[in-house]
Scaffold this motif. Structure first.
Motif, PDB file in Angstrom:
ATOM      1  N   GLN A   1      18.189  -1.994  18.019  1.00 35.52           N
ATOM      2  CA  GLN A   1      17.943  -2.449  16.652  1.00 35.52           C
ATOM      3  C   GLN A   1      16.449  -2.476  16.332  1.00 35.52           C
ATOM      4  N   ILE A   2      15.644  -2.873  17.301  1.00 38.00           N
ATOM      5  CA  ILE A   2      14.189  -2.870  17.088  1.00 38.00           C
ATOM      6  C   ILE A   2      13.702  -1.447  16.854  1.00 38.00           C
ATOM      7  N   LYS A   3      14.190  -0.498  17.640  1.00 38.70           N
ATOM      8  CA  LYS A   3      13.792   0.898  17.465  1.00 38.70           C
ATOM      9  C   LYS A   3      14.215   1.419  16.094  1.00 38.70           C
ATOM     10  N   LYS A   4      15.405   1.031  15.650  1.00 35.27           N
ATOM     11  CA  LYS A   4      15.933   1.539  14.389  1.00 35.27           C
ATOM     12  C   LYS A   4      15.231   0.955  13.181  1.00 35.27           C
ATOM     13  N   TYR A   5      15.005  -0.348  13.186  1.00 36.74           N
ATOM     14  CA  TYR A   5      14.507  -1.027  11.992  1.00 36.74           C
ATOM     15  C   TYR A   5      12.992  -1.281  11.982  1.00 36.74           C
ATOM     16  N   LEU A   6      12.360  -1.343  13.142  1.00 41.86           N
ATOM     17  CA  LEU A   6      10.957  -1.771  13.192  1.00 41.86           C
ATOM     18  C   LEU A   6      10.001  -0.736  13.777  1.00 41.86           C
ATOM     19  N   LEU A   7      10.527   0.316  14.387  1.00 43.67           N
ATOM     20  CA  LEU A   7       9.663   1.321  15.011  1.00 43.67           C
ATOM     21  C   LEU A   7       9.820   2.671  14.331  1.00 43.67           C
ATOM     22  N   GLN A   8       8.813   3.511  14.500  1.00 43.98           N
ATOM     23  CA  GLN A   8       8.858   4.865  13.966  1.00 43.98           C
ATOM     24  C   GLN A   8       8.131   5.810  14.920  1.00 43.98           C
ATOM     25  N   SER A   9       8.324   7.076  14.711  1.00 46.44           N
ATOM     26  CA  SER A   9       7.652   8.075  15.543  1.00 46.44           C
ATOM     27  C   SER A   9       6.235   8.300  15.020  1.00 46.44           C
ATOM     28  N   PRO A  10       5.217   8.076  15.835  1.00 43.56           N
ATOM     29  CA  PRO A  10       3.837   8.280  15.369  1.00 43.56           C
ATOM     30  C   PRO A  10       3.534   9.757  15.166  1.00 43.56           C
ATOM     31  N   SER A  11       2.695  10.039  14.191  1.00 43.84           N
ATOM     32  CA  SER A  11       2.315  11.423  13.905  1.00 43.84           C
ATOM     33  C   SER A  11       0.913  11.455  13.319  1.00 43.84           C
ATOM     34  N   THR A  12       0.292  12.622  13.437  1.00 49.06           N
ATOM     35  CA  THR A  12      -1.051  12.839  12.901  1.00 49.06           C
ATOM     36  C   THR A  12      -1.138  14.237  12.332  1.00 49.06           C
TER      37      THR A  12
ATOM     38  N   LYS B   1       6.720   0.553  12.124  1.00 50.24           N
ATOM     39  CA  LYS B   1       6.988   0.856  10.726  1.00 50.24           C
ATOM     40  C   LYS B   1       6.102   0.015   9.817  1.00 50.24           C
ATOM     41  N   GLY B   2       5.649   0.641   8.733  1.00 48.51           N
ATOM     42  CA  GLY B   2       4.793  -0.065   7.794  1.00 48.51           C
ATOM     43  C   GLY B   2       3.318   0.046   8.115  1.00 48.51           C
ATOM     44  N   LYS B   3       2.968   0.776   9.167  1.00 50.48           N
ATOM     45  CA  LYS B   3       1.567   0.910   9.547  1.00 50.48           C
ATOM     46  C   LYS B   3       1.168   2.384   9.490  1.00 50.48           C
ATOM     47  N   ASP B   4       0.208   2.702   8.624  1.00 53.47           N
ATOM     48  CA  ASP B   4      -0.275   4.071   8.493  1.00 53.47           C
ATOM     49  C   ASP B   4      -1.650   4.039   7.841  1.00 53.47           C
ATOM     50  N   ASN B   5      -2.318   5.171   7.833  1.00 61.20           N
ATOM     51  CA  ASN B   5      -3.598   5.276   7.139  1.00 61.20           C
ATOM     52  C   ASN B   5      -3.867   6.728   6.775  1.00 61.20           C
ATOM     53  N   TRP B   6      -4.785   6.911   5.872  1.00 62.22           N
ATOM     54  CA  TRP B   6      -5.266   8.245   5.528  1.00 62.22           C
ATOM     55  C   TRP B   6      -6.743   8.135   5.184  1.00 62.22           C
ATOM     56  N   LYS B   7      -7.470   9.220   5.389  1.00 60.48           N
ATOM     57  CA  LYS B   7      -8.888   9.212   5.066  1.00 60.48           C
ATOM     58  C   LYS B   7      -9.344  10.607   4.678  1.00 60.48           C
ATOM     59  N   THR B   8     -10.402  10.640   3.908  1.00 57.78           N
ATOM     60  CA  THR B   8     -11.066  11.890   3.564  1.00 57.78           C
ATOM     61  C   THR B   8     -12.559  11.712   3.808  1.00 57.78           C
TER      62      THR B   8
ATOM     63  N   THR C   1      -2.726   0.801   5.721  1.00 58.24           N
ATOM     64  CA  THR C   1      -1.670  -0.156   5.414  1.00 58.24           C
ATOM     65  C   THR C   1      -1.090  -0.690   6.709  1.00 58.24           C
ATOM     66  N   ASP C   2      -0.933  -2.017   6.779  1.00 58.08           N
ATOM     67  CA  ASP C   2      -0.362  -2.623   7.988  1.00 58.08           C
ATOM     68  C   ASP C   2       0.614  -3.723   7.597  1.00 58.08           C
ATOM     69  N   ASN C   3       1.830  -3.312   7.229  1.00 62.60           N
ATOM     70  CA  ASN C   3       2.892  -4.264   6.929  1.00 62.60           C
ATOM     71  C   ASN C   3       3.785  -4.528   8.135  1.00 62.60           C
ATOM     72  N   SER C   4       3.405  -3.980   9.269  1.00 60.18           N
ATOM     73  CA  SER C   4       4.258  -4.039  10.451  1.00 60.18           C
ATOM     74  C   SER C   4       4.405  -5.473  10.962  1.00 60.18           C
ATOM     75  N   VAL C   5       5.475  -5.660  11.725  1.00 59.22           N
ATOM     76  CA  VAL C   5       5.723  -6.953  12.363  1.00 59.22           C
ATOM     77  C   VAL C   5       5.735  -6.748  13.874  1.00 59.22           C
ATOM     78  N   SER C   6       4.790  -5.936  14.340  1.00 62.29           N
ATOM     79  CA  SER C   6       4.760  -5.585  15.764  1.00 62.29           C
ATOM     80  C   SER C   6       4.531  -6.798  16.646  1.00 62.29           C
ATOM     81  N   ASN C   7       3.770  -7.770  16.170  1.00 63.16           N
ATOM     82  CA  ASN C   7       3.555  -8.973  16.984  1.00 63.16           C
ATOM     83  C   ASN C   7       4.860  -9.738  17.199  1.00 63.16           C
TER      84      ASN C   7
END
Length: 572
Positions: free
Chosen positions: A323-334, A364-371, A399-405
């Motif tokens: 359930q944690i993997k399904k609802y709270l985690l995601q595959s990281p990418s760059t 999930k909920g944590k990402d960023n972008w930059k130029t 953005t950091d809406n994650s609940v990883s803690n």
């Protein structure tokens, strides 16, 4: 008879001189340095005979060769050795020694060949610079001895050189970019612009940079800071890469015992060495796992032994990993896209770089972008005057809406949703049985439930970073080997934090409920905070100036002796 002998002697002398003159050919010319000035004390050797001379104060030389088709070898300290065909009125221009980047040590104030540097230093191998990455720091890991790296799950990297120098002070090394220390870290640099990285690790670093280098120095040189000028030429480079990884191995990252083992441990530790459990009283401000709550309720007499064992046995069968993997985690990418445009001219060169990058992290909920935009130019206004300008501008949103803690605080049997897919109420700051017994929960403006999935969806936490750096300076050639440099750097770091929590988030609901006044007799609740979401904003701005004036002396005497010295002042 005497006249005849005298005549024969004179003929012999004339014949000898004629033969001698016929066998010697004059070779002469002028040798210039890379700036077009006469090169003094350069060694000129006639390759076939090893006859040699050095150039005079006007750069001139002259030799007599016994052969007509000879080869002249010209060499000097700091210059490439040249070989040219012999002749008269030769015009020879020397070329500076083309050291490999791995053979050049950058101290920040000057660049020196490896064999002329004292002290402990390390140079990043060139093959490591060519690897695609989002952070130049990742290229340093495992490539340089004495550099300790600490990497988080999100890929953030921090370094220590030679270990800690203090228990409480900042252990980060000083970052120097193109001769100036910067306030930011390696994350603010475009990894595709890096030309060389040098680590200064001992007293040699302290002698140059003072107390700021107590933790070592990482000196970075960017591309485009060339001083040589060529014929008009334009070079365009485009690169991109995409990186994808599976979701993290939760069993490895969390490293918890199984649900059955956890329950057995809680049973063994209860009323022995576990935390003090709350009493049956008007106090709901505590948080414990469901297993400990069941054991405590049994001790207080609210649960029978049979019901308690039934609950504990049911908990043993649960496992929240999926359930944690399904609802709270995601595959990281760059994904990263980079464009470099370099133009070289006879009197100026220009370098422009454009970067765009997106990152998603394991939670999930944590990402960023930059130029990022970078520009550098070097202009030779006159033989004695050179101007350089460089600038970098970076805009980044995270953005950091994650609940990883919260993930690492859950026991393995605390499920996020029940068998019907309804979100469960997890422990987070409340002892639920006392809350149910002593409070009229319906009178409070918000409920007391907590679920990390809901929390993830009910907030918007953003950070905006603007980093700008401008460097400018000029170099004046005073005498041969003597130059004056004047440079300045302006640096701006602007960070805006904007954290919004809606009234559905636990942060808002718990804060409003806890701040309310509660009448135990009537169950009346009086609000002390208004209803609605929370908006928390803060801004941090740092402006830095650095001005440096420096005199440089670098000259070769008699082709074999070289004297190098620098002196200057700096204000920041």
């Amino acid at each position: 008879m005497k006249r005849k002998k005298l005549y024969l002697f004179l003929c012999s002398v004339i014949t000898f001189l004629s033969v001698t003159n016929a066998q010697n050919f004059e070779i002469n010319g002028i040798v210039y340095d890379e700036q077009g000035d006469p090169a003094i004390g350069v060694l000129v050797v006639l390759k076939e005979t090893k006859l040699a001379t050095i150039t005079d104060t006007n750069g001139r030389f002259q030799l007599l060769s016994p052969v007509e088709k000879a080869i002249v070898k010209i060499s000097g300290v700091g210059y490439q050795t040249l070989e040219v065909a012999a002749g008269k009125n030769l015009q020879i221009q020397l070329k500076p020694e083309a050291y490999l980047l791995e053979d050049v040590v950058v101290t920040g104030y000057q660049q020196l060949p490896r064999d002329r540097v004292t002290g402990s230093f390390k140079i990043l191998p060139l093959d490591a610079l060519s690897k695609p990455t989002t952070n130049i720091g990742s290229r340093l890991i495992g490539t340089i001895a004495g550099l300790q790296a600490n990497t988080t799950l999100d890929g953030d990297i921090s370094f220590e050189i030679r270990g800690k120098t203090s228990l409480n002070a900042n252990a980060k090394p000083l970052i120097v970019v193109d001769g100036f220390p910067i306030e930011g870290d390696l994350n603010t640099l475009n990894p595709n612009e890096i030309e060389s990285v040098t680590l200064l690790k001992d007293a040699a670093a302290a002698s140059i940079w003072g107390a700021r280098s107590a933790n070592g120095v990482i000196a970075v040189t960017t591309k485009g800071n060339r001083s040589a000028f060529n014929r008009s030429e334009t070079k365009i480079e485009f690169s991109s890469f995409f990186k994808f990884a599976p979701k993290i191995d939760l069993n490895y990252a969390r490293s918890l015992a199984s649900s059955a083992e956890t329950i057995e441990y809680e049973k063994m530790a209860f009323d022995a060495w576990s935390a003090n459990m709350p009493a049956d009283a008007f106090n709901a401000m505590s948080s414990f796992s469901p297993g400990l709550v069941a054991l405590n309720e049994h001790r207080l007499g609210y649960l029978t032994e049979e019901k308690t064992n039934e609950l504990l046995e049911s908990y043993k069968k649960y496992d929240n990993s999926e359930q944690i993997k399904k609802y709270l985690l995601q595959s990281p990418s760059t994904q990263q896209y980079n464009l470099n445009i370099a133009t070289d001219g006879e009197r100026a060169n220009h370098y422009l770089s454009l970067l765009y990058e997106e990152n998603t992290f394991y939670a999930k909920g944590k990402d960023n972008w930059k130029t990022q935009i970078g520009y550098r130019t070097n202009v030779q206004f006159a033989k004695w005057l050179k101007f350089n300008l460089s600038g970098t501008f970076t805009y980044k949103e995270a953005t950091d809406n994650s609940v990883s803690n919260g993930i690492f605080g859950l026991t393995p049997y605390e499920m996020l949703v029940d068998e019907e897919g309804n979100r469960t109420n997890l422990t987070n700051g409340w002892y639920q049985p006392n809350l149910d017994r002593y409070f009229v929960k319906e009178n409070f403006p918000y409920d007391f439930t907590y679920n990390p999935i809901t929390e993830l969806e009910s907030r918007d936490l953003r950070t905006t970073n603007i980093d700008a750096r401008l460097q400018a300076g000029f170099t004046v050639k005073i005498l041969k080997g003597l130059t004056f440099d004047s440079k300045l750097q302006y640096e701006l770091n602007n960070t805006l934090n904007r954290n919004f929590y809606s009234d559905k988030s636990y942060t808002v609901r718990a804060t409003v409920n806890q701040s309310s006044s509660y009448d135990r007799g009537t169950g009346k609740v009086t609000l002390n905070l208004p209803l609605g979401g929370f908006l928390d904003q803060s801004r941090t701005r740092t402006d830095g100036w650095n001005i440096r004036n420096q005199i440089n002396f670098d000259r070769v005497f008699n082709g074999v002796h070289e004297v190098t010295a620098i002196a200057g002042t700096e204000a920041r």
